[in-house]
Design an enzyme around this catalytic site. Structure first.
Site, PDB file in Angstrom:
ATOM      1  N   ASP A   1      -0.173  13.495   5.800  1.00 56.16           N
ATOM      2  CA  ASP A   1       1.091  11.967   6.934  1.00 56.16           C
ATOM      3  C   ASP A   1       1.851  13.612   7.472  1.00 56.16           C
ATOM      4  OD1 ASP A   1       0.470  11.393   4.905  1.00 56.16           O
ATOM      5  OD2 ASP A   1       1.023   9.526   5.570  1.00 56.16           O
TER       6      ASP A   1
ATOM      7  N   ASP B   1      -4.768  12.482  -2.445  1.00 58.20           N
ATOM      8  CA  ASP B   1      -4.067  11.339  -2.928  1.00 58.20           C
ATOM      9  C   ASP B   1      -5.064  10.529  -1.836  1.00 58.20           C
ATOM     10  OD1 ASP B   1      -2.137  12.369  -4.291  1.00 58.20           O
ATOM     11  OD2 ASP B   1      -0.454  12.297  -2.789  1.00 58.20           O
TER      12      ASP B   1
ATOM     13  N   ARG C   1     -13.973  30.779  10.852  1.00 54.45           N
ATOM     14  CA  ARG C   1     -15.551  32.116  11.097  1.00 54.45           C
ATOM     15  C   ARG C   1     -15.771  30.905  12.511  1.00 54.45           C
ATOM     16  NH1 ARG C   1     -17.972  33.526   5.710  1.00 54.45           N
ATOM     17  NH2 ARG C   1     -16.400  35.799   5.831  1.00 54.45           N
TER      18      ARG C   1
ATOM     19  N   THR D   1      -5.227  17.038   1.014  1.00 52.46           N
ATOM     20  CA  THR D   1      -4.337  17.154   0.358  1.00 52.46           C
ATOM     21  C   THR D   1      -4.938  15.751  -0.633  1.00 52.46           C
ATOM     22  OG1 THR D   1      -2.823  14.770  -0.314  1.00 52.46           O
ATOM     23  CG2 THR D   1      -4.222  14.454   1.112  1.00 52.46           C
TER      24      THR D   1
ATOM     25  N   ARG E   1      -6.668   5.756 -32.191  1.00 50.66           N
ATOM     26  CA  ARG E   1      -5.179   6.277 -31.375  1.00 50.66           C
ATOM     27  C   ARG E   1      -5.133   5.016 -29.532  1.00 50.66           C
ATOM     28  NH1 ARG E   1      -3.390  12.127 -32.518  1.00 50.66           N
ATOM     29  NH2 ARG E   1      -1.829  11.985 -34.169  1.00 50.66           N
TER      30      ARG E   1
ATOM     31  N   ARG F   1       1.206   8.039  -6.370  1.00 53.42           N
ATOM     32  CA  ARG F   1       2.735   7.510  -6.100  1.00 53.42           C
ATOM     33  C   ARG F   1       2.666   6.676  -5.428  1.00 53.42           C
ATOM     34  NH1 ARG F   1       6.615   9.994  -7.850  1.00 53.42           N
ATOM     35  NH2 ARG F   1       5.560  12.504  -7.706  1.00 53.42           N
TER      36      ARG F   1
ATOM     37  N   ASP G   1      -4.779   9.456   0.740  1.00 51.98           N
ATOM     38  CA  ASP G   1      -4.307   8.142   1.206  1.00 51.98           C
ATOM     39  C   ASP G   1      -4.377   8.630   2.789  1.00 51.98           C
ATOM     40  OD1 ASP G   1      -2.925  10.543   1.239  1.00 51.98           O
ATOM     41  OD2 ASP G   1      -0.635   9.843   0.443  1.00 51.98           O
TER      42      ASP G   1
ATOM     43  N   ARG H   1       7.219  22.851   2.781  1.00 49.49           N
ATOM     44  CA  ARG H   1       7.928  22.215   3.632  1.00 49.49           C
ATOM     45  C   ARG H   1       8.783  22.851   3.957  1.00 49.49           C
ATOM     46  NH1 ARG H   1       5.257  17.576   1.069  1.00 49.49           N
ATOM     47  NH2 ARG H   1       4.669  18.215  -1.205  1.00 49.49           N
TER      48      ARG H   1
ATOM     49  N   GLY I   1       1.593  19.697  -0.308  1.00 44.44           N
ATOM     50  CA  GLY I   1       1.179  20.332  -1.032  1.00 44.44           C
ATOM     51  C   GLY I   1       0.099  20.518  -1.167  1.00 44.44           C
TER      52      GLY I   1
ATOM     53  N   SER J   1     -10.789   3.245 -30.077  1.00 45.08           N
ATOM     54  CA  SER J   1      -9.601   3.668 -30.052  1.00 45.08           C
ATOM     55  C   SER J   1     -10.143   3.644 -28.087  1.00 45.08           C
ATOM     56  CB  SER J   1     -10.319   5.802 -29.523  1.00 45.08           C
ATOM     57  OG  SER J   1     -10.802   5.960 -28.780  1.00 45.08           O
TER      58      SER J   1
ATOM     59  N   LYS K   1     -13.408  -2.130 -30.514  1.00 44.76           N
ATOM     60  CA  LYS K   1     -13.014  -0.804 -30.282  1.00 44.76           C
ATOM     61  C   LYS K   1     -11.867  -0.149 -30.943  1.00 44.76           C
ATOM     62  CE  LYS K   1     -13.676  -1.907 -25.692  1.00 44.76           C
ATOM     63  NZ  LYS K   1     -13.428  -1.322 -23.684  1.00 44.76           N
TER      64      LYS K   1
END
Lengths: 327, 327, 327, 327
Positions: free
Chosen positions: D106, D131, D28, D129, D166, D175, D133, D75, D14, D219, D217
């Site tokens: 990874d 994430d 460079r 990445t 709202r 994930r 992770d 990939r 990704g 919202s 509160k």
């Protein structure tokens, strides 16, 4: 010293993005521990004048993403006198404030330290300044936001520079330290970076610009910290280069105060939130005279005395990286 | 004049956001009509030097959102001479270019008009300048983006201004016209706006600032166009106010070249796309010496001669709106 | 009808960027003319409940650049009944409010019109909605900001799309009208744009995507308005293309509510300021039942009745421009 | 292993903001050390196909601030086979490439490690990445930018949320790890944060929302990581809350791919520059099978094997900070 029942919070010195988020954190941490909280307007000057406001968890909603400081900031000459500080102490006592958190730079911390020494009043510091020039924290509050604000502006200047094959000298904040200049220089791909810590010499600058031209670069950005060591300000640098390298069309841009404003970055919002929690919990734990900082990504405290005396060093690795990048 | 088989496109004069989007539109419209297209580097100077590049639909991918101009821009003294223009004509003929589209301001249009008169060469103009100072279009290309860039910066400056109860003089672009100053002044909530078109007088400025203070405003922003009518530049204004209104802490910010850069707004991208289509279709239809503009939200053409002579007037309604807003 | 002494202002229906700027303008124009002003919270529901707040020039400082609406917005079923409206009228009278300005869309205007017909109460409308779907104004308040927000997001999606040679279907707001889709589609350089006004047919979409692939485009963006005419939603479109053009790796992005938020563009701030002035001045002049709009860059009023019935048409020229750009 | 004369660089998996800046740095640094450099398109798939491009210092100008990756990413199933890797090796040898730097996560590192084990080919990894992770670095490349992108969007959603009172469920990437959710949750002032690492239980969520409502509160924002532990996705959460807390009007926003794009933050640009230098210098020094990371603000290397196996832990302090902030 008895149990803390009410904490004051204020911002002092130059404003920086994230100050509102830090105030919010102090206020909400007080609410969490069921301690009262008072906002002190205009730093030490407001303290002297008793310009306070009661703050609860709801008072600080909707401010985590706002630049500046809603408590406002000021410098106070009166607080530098014994009389001024006595007045401030009387006001705090009158308002039942037992301790305070000051968000600011070394000047603000020095004030807090003297105040504590004179009155035994518990104080904690949060380093709020865009310059990142304080020992005891890898990042001062607002610094990360300023880096993003500045690279964003330099990206815009580069659009014009490369459309016209020009050389720009861009002055950024940093009177005593080159952290901003060095990081935005690398981040914006500047050809040279002039900082207060090192005098590379004007000859080297000319040499570097000559080499740039030869290597086919059509435009160049040179970042200059306010307090650069060449002894020339950004307009004098322009004249100097104009004289020695007439092949360059040179322009100057002084970024100025806009570097201080804007919505804080996620990093600064999270940092402010963490620091506020730690400052209040330190006071609850009976601690005082400490600055909350970030060391190796963890929240850690440093004696205010040490924070004031020291000054965070620039990362020399970045100078090397910058040299390699402008090959 | 025979059928157009190859069109040249160039940017000339100061760069503005949306120029790349306009080049892309000219190139793709040529591709759509199966006409060849050549990019001319560095405006008229590149034309004289024959610095051309063949462009097809794929050459201009990924540039609609980029500031500046990838064809680069320049001013050319040589093109102001008959010899220079003859060279340019010879280069165009050699490259089989039958017509060109120039994206720029009045200076660039004047060049195109003279060139057409001398050589009967078909030309079309697209008004690319942030100043919005050209007759025949409600919006020049880049103007809308610049307004957004500038209000965004003033929002940041206001964070600092209101944190410190300060007065800021902010200088924005506009040597002859006050469009930018007037719109960003209203858009950023400025207390006063000084423009080239009207001399409100320094006394009125002082009066207005005095009233602001009395009405409880804690900070103020005054927008000053480069060419303001007071006869004082932004630093002199600061000194003047410092002297007459010592209760104000005054700061100055000169925004400079960053106003020209940045990714174009949606409006400017759409406008650029529409203008490019119209410019090419006009040439195909055998027209020449026209500028493509936006009039009452519709694309319309105006003789280059008229566009050059006139100058778009400021909207006086906005002065009134600004006065009401700073009540 | 006697002289207006106090004007109410409220926001109603979906929020849009610039609503706060419009409230500020109404409040300050009232202050300028020395008329009182009351904010009405939560639209017609707050009117029924008498949820009012006195507003003066200083109450609305620092909000011109804030998204959303500090008066909040809501839909009110009760106001659709005669009893509800009677309660609202009683509340207004009790608070000495003589007229009101409602900032919202057709639904809000319909409510105002009925209210006027029943009680002879003076009302003015300001078109605040991102959809630009109201007759009598070339731009509704918030529309320009939303276009910028959306092209900025699509630019980000394109980074990923072109890094991975993917096809993205991006759903944008617009249930009944395709203004947003059409403009961001041209502004972000989309390959195809699916809008409620025209059914181009799925076969054409496939054809266009096939051609894109052949012409060497490595990634593609297709913009889909919520209410597009193909009869398929964005996920069904993905499945359809996956089935018929397996050579494409397809992704979907539904932009959702973030399209409504954010700091208003300079254009929307200026428009809000102009509209607020006109709305208040119209009431002072004894007018009612009108919507303030922008027609050919000038502020002009349209009967609410006409604004409600009509619907601004999409600019068909843009469909043609989009087709040419995706050559 | 002889002296390195030519290094390949590629992006894999990704995309993340800063990948272009890292490629630029590798190129460079090679130029600085007078080593040749080749770009490998589309990750391992391009390696197998010999889809290479010679890169010099000028090839990478103007890309430090661009999102995505100009070398593109993909990939490759074929690289998971011995035959595929043999083809890749043959292509590298044919192009005289002696070592490569892979920018990715990874999966990409696993490929590099196997390739090194089979062919003794020197490889270095840069963790690209969003994430965050990966073990061995406090920050993966792109993570900081994504945090800013996401808080910016949530700020916009909050404009709407608070205008309408709202509750929003906002799904963000992550994930397997909750770094993004936890940081943007604190940074955007979310009421609750649901992450993959901890199951706080649905009852607690309801309890927290009930308390919010009571404490005044109006919202609320709840951040949900893709892989949250409740076992319910964001739409199911909406239905669940709708059923149990009918007093809330609930909306859902799935941020999706826009989280990956955009111009990198200053932090990510500087990090990319530092990592690229270290990766190339490591190869020159005869090292291999290492990932360059940031540990306690310093560049440090970690064996690829360790980086792959481990996973950076969330900062539990932040959960506590979040709880206190939503008091």
């Amino acid at each position: 010293m008895g149990k803390i029942k009410k904490i004051g919070v204020m911002t002092s010195g130059g404003d920086s993005p994230g100050m509102n988020a830090a105030i919010r954190s102090v206020v909400r941490t007080c609410a969490f521990y069921k301690i009262e909280c008072a906002g002190i307007y205009r730093g030490y000057q407001g303290m002297i004048e008793g310009d306070f406001i009661e703050l609860n968890a709801r008072s600080v909603k909707g401010i985590i993403n706002k630049g500046g400081t809603f408590l406002k900031s000021a410098r106070s000459k009166e607080f530098m006198t014994k009389e001024g500080r006595q007045k401030a102490y009387d006001q705090l006592k009158k308002a039942n404030i037992d301790a305070f958190v000051v968000i600011g730079g070394d000047g603000s911390f020095t004030g807090a330290l003297i105040f504590n020494q004179e009155f035994g009043f518990p104080v904690m510091g949060i380093p709020g300044t865009i310059d990142n020039d304080i020992e005891g924290t890898s990042h001062t509050l607002g610094y990360d936001t300023t880096l993003n604000t500045v690279v964003d502006v330099i990206d815009k200047i580069r659009d014009t520079a490369s459309s016209h094959n020009r050389l720009f000298f861009v002055e950024v904040m940093g009177r005593d330290v080159g952290h901003i200049a060095l990081n935005v220089g690398v981040g914006a791909g500047a050809e040279e970076i002039l900082i207060p810590e090192e005098d590379l010499g004007l000859e080297r600058l000319l040499e570097s610009l000559r080499r740039s031209k030869q290597s086919g670069k059509s435009s160049s950005i040179v970042i200059v910290a306010e307090g650069d060591k060449t002894g020339k300000n950004v307009f004098e640098l322009k004249d100097y280069v104009n004289e020695h390298l007439p092949e360059y069309e040179v322009r100057v841009s002084v970024l100025g105060h806009m570097q201080r404003g804007g919505s804080p970055s996620c990093f600064d919002r999270v940092l402010a939130s963490r620091m506020g929690v730690s400052a209040v919990e330190s006071l609850i734990d009976g601690k005082s005279n400490l600055m909350v900082g970030l060391i190796s990504d963890k929240i850690a405290v440093t004696p205010l005395e040490k924070a004031i005396k020291g000054q965070s060093k620039i990362n020399k690795e970045l100078i090397r990286v910058s040299d390699i990048m402008s090959v």
